[in-house]
Design a protein around this motif. Structure first.
Motif, short mmCIF file in Angstrom:
data_model
loop_
_atom_site.label_atom_id
_atom_site.label_comp_id
_atom_site.label_asym_id
_atom_site.label_seq_id
_atom_site.Cartn_x
_atom_site.Cartn_y
_atom_site.Cartn_z
N ILE A 123 0.87 -1.18 0.00
CA ILE A 123 0.00 0.00 0.00
C ILE A 123 0.90 1.22 0.00
O ILE A 123 1.59 1.50 0.98
N GLY A 124 0.88 1.94 -1.12
CA GLY A 124 1.78 3.05 -1.36
C GLY A 124 1.44 4.29 -0.55
O GLY A 124 0.39 4.38 0.09
N PRO A 125 2.31 5.30 -0.61
CA PRO A 125 2.14 6.53 0.15
C PRO A 125 0.81 7.22 -0.13
O PRO A 125 0.32 7.21 -1.26
N SER A 126 0.26 7.82 0.90
CA SER A 126 -0.96 8.63 0.80
C SER A 126 -2.17 7.88 0.27
O SER A 126 -3.06 8.47 -0.34
N SER A 127 -2.22 6.58 0.49
CA SER A 127 -3.37 5.77 0.04
C SER A 127 -4.40 5.66 1.15
O SER A 127 -4.06 5.69 2.33
N CYS A 128 -5.65 5.53 0.76
CA CYS A 128 -6.76 5.38 1.71
C CYS A 128 -7.59 4.16 1.33
O CYS A 128 -7.94 3.99 0.17
N LEU A 129 -7.90 3.35 2.32
CA LEU A 129 -8.82 2.23 2.15
C LEU A 129 -10.02 2.57 3.00
O LEU A 129 -9.89 2.79 4.20
N VAL A 130 -11.20 2.61 2.38
CA VAL A 130 -12.39 3.10 3.06
C VAL A 130 -13.43 1.99 3.16
O VAL A 130 -13.84 1.43 2.14
N SER A 137 -4.85 -10.73 -2.34
CA SER A 137 -3.44 -11.04 -2.17
C SER A 137 -2.63 -10.63 -3.40
O SER A 137 -3.15 -10.59 -4.52
N ASN A 138 -1.36 -10.32 -3.18
CA ASN A 138 -0.43 -9.92 -4.24
C ASN A 138 -0.89 -8.69 -4.99
O ASN A 138 -0.65 -8.55 -6.19
N SER A 139 -1.53 -7.77 -4.30
CA SER A 139 -2.02 -6.54 -4.92
C SER A 139 -1.17 -5.35 -4.53
O SER A 139 -0.50 -5.36 -3.50
N VAL A 140 -1.22 -4.32 -5.36
CA VAL A 140 -0.46 -3.10 -5.15
C VAL A 140 -1.42 -1.93 -5.27
O VAL A 140 -2.16 -1.82 -6.25
N LEU A 141 -1.42 -1.07 -4.25
CA LEU A 141 -2.17 0.17 -4.32
C LEU A 141 -1.15 1.27 -4.49
O LEU A 141 -0.33 1.51 -3.59
N GLY A 142 -1.17 1.94 -5.63
CA GLY A 142 -0.19 2.98 -5.93
C GLY A 142 -0.38 4.20 -5.05
O GLY A 142 -1.39 4.35 -4.35
N ALA A 143 0.57 5.11 -5.11
CA ALA A 143 0.54 6.33 -4.31
C ALA A 143 -0.75 7.12 -4.58
O ALA A 143 -1.17 7.28 -5.72
N GLY A 144 -1.38 7.56 -3.50
CA GLY A 144 -2.57 8.39 -3.61
C GLY A 144 -3.85 7.66 -3.97
O GLY A 144 -4.86 8.30 -4.26
N THR A 145 -3.84 6.35 -3.92
CA THR A 145 -5.03 5.57 -4.28
C THR A 145 -6.09 5.68 -3.20
O THR A 145 -5.80 5.65 -2.02
N VAL A 146 -7.34 5.80 -3.63
CA VAL A 146 -8.47 5.78 -2.72
C VAL A 146 -9.32 4.57 -3.12
O VAL A 146 -9.97 4.58 -4.17
N ALA A 147 -9.31 3.55 -2.29
CA ALA A 147 -10.05 2.31 -2.57
C ALA A 147 -11.27 2.23 -1.67
O ALA A 147 -11.15 2.16 -0.45
N ALA A 148 -12.44 2.28 -2.28
CA ALA A 148 -13.69 2.16 -1.55
C ALA A 148 -14.45 0.91 -1.97
O ALA A 148 -15.52 0.61 -1.44
#
Length: 189
Positions: A123-130, A137-148
């Protein structure tokens, strides 16, 4: 949790920081983020007095490094938090080999459930999981991602809202020093 299990979890975290499970004292005293993780792991001890002391130490150091992570959160082996400003809701669950970079927020909606994070997730910088989402598994959330919404296995997602941009070929390209199956075998899982 038994001290023998906690020791294995701490060694797996040390491996994520150093690429080996040696030099505990050097890393402990030089790296306040690793020290926070040791306190977090020790706060799960089934020895009440030990748990109490380490919960206190974790809370105190957590304020200094600005990490909010409750000791009751289910966390797999190989946790890696190399920077501060991380907030993880107490309802979250974290798999094995997860990396949380600076300014990550894992939250809930109106005191509800929080994210269920799979294994080998970066989970990259400045990411939010809401909310009560599942991160595969084996996933990447790039910088600044907002996952809802849920993130599938083996996906790279970026943006707000999160969108899949490609499949992950090799998670080791995104995360250093991933722990292998030996840690699960040592924990009897």
């Amino acid at each position: 949790m038994k001290l023998s299990e906690i020791k294995i979890y701490i060694k797996s975290d040390l491996y994520r920081f150093n690429g080996n499970d040696k030099q505990f004292l050097k890393t402990f005293f030089k790296n306040s983020y690793f020290r926070f993780q040791v306190y977090l792991r020790m706060a799960k001890s089934d020895v009440y007095a030990l748990s109490f002391v380490f919960r206190f130490l974790k809370a105190k150091l957590g304020k200094k490094v600005n990490i909010q992570l409750n000791h009751n959160v289910a966390i797999g082996y190989g946790l890696y938090i190399p920077h501060g400003n991380v907030v993880i809701n107490s309802q979250a669950s974290i798999g094995n080999n997860c990396s949380f970079l600076q300014f990550v927020s894992v939250g809930a909606i109106h005191y509800g459930k929080s994210a269920d994070i799979g294994d080998n997730v970066y989970i990259g910088p400045s990411s939010c999981l809401v909310g009560a989402i599942k991160v595969g598994s084996n996933s990447v959330l790039g910088a600044g991602t907002v996952a809802a919404k849920d993130v599938e296995n083996n996906c790279v997602v970026v943006g707000a809202p999160a969108k899949v941009i490609k499949k992950v070929e090799d998670i080791a390209m995104y995360s250093d020093n991933l722990c292998d199956d030996k840690w699960a075998r040592m924990l009897g899982k």
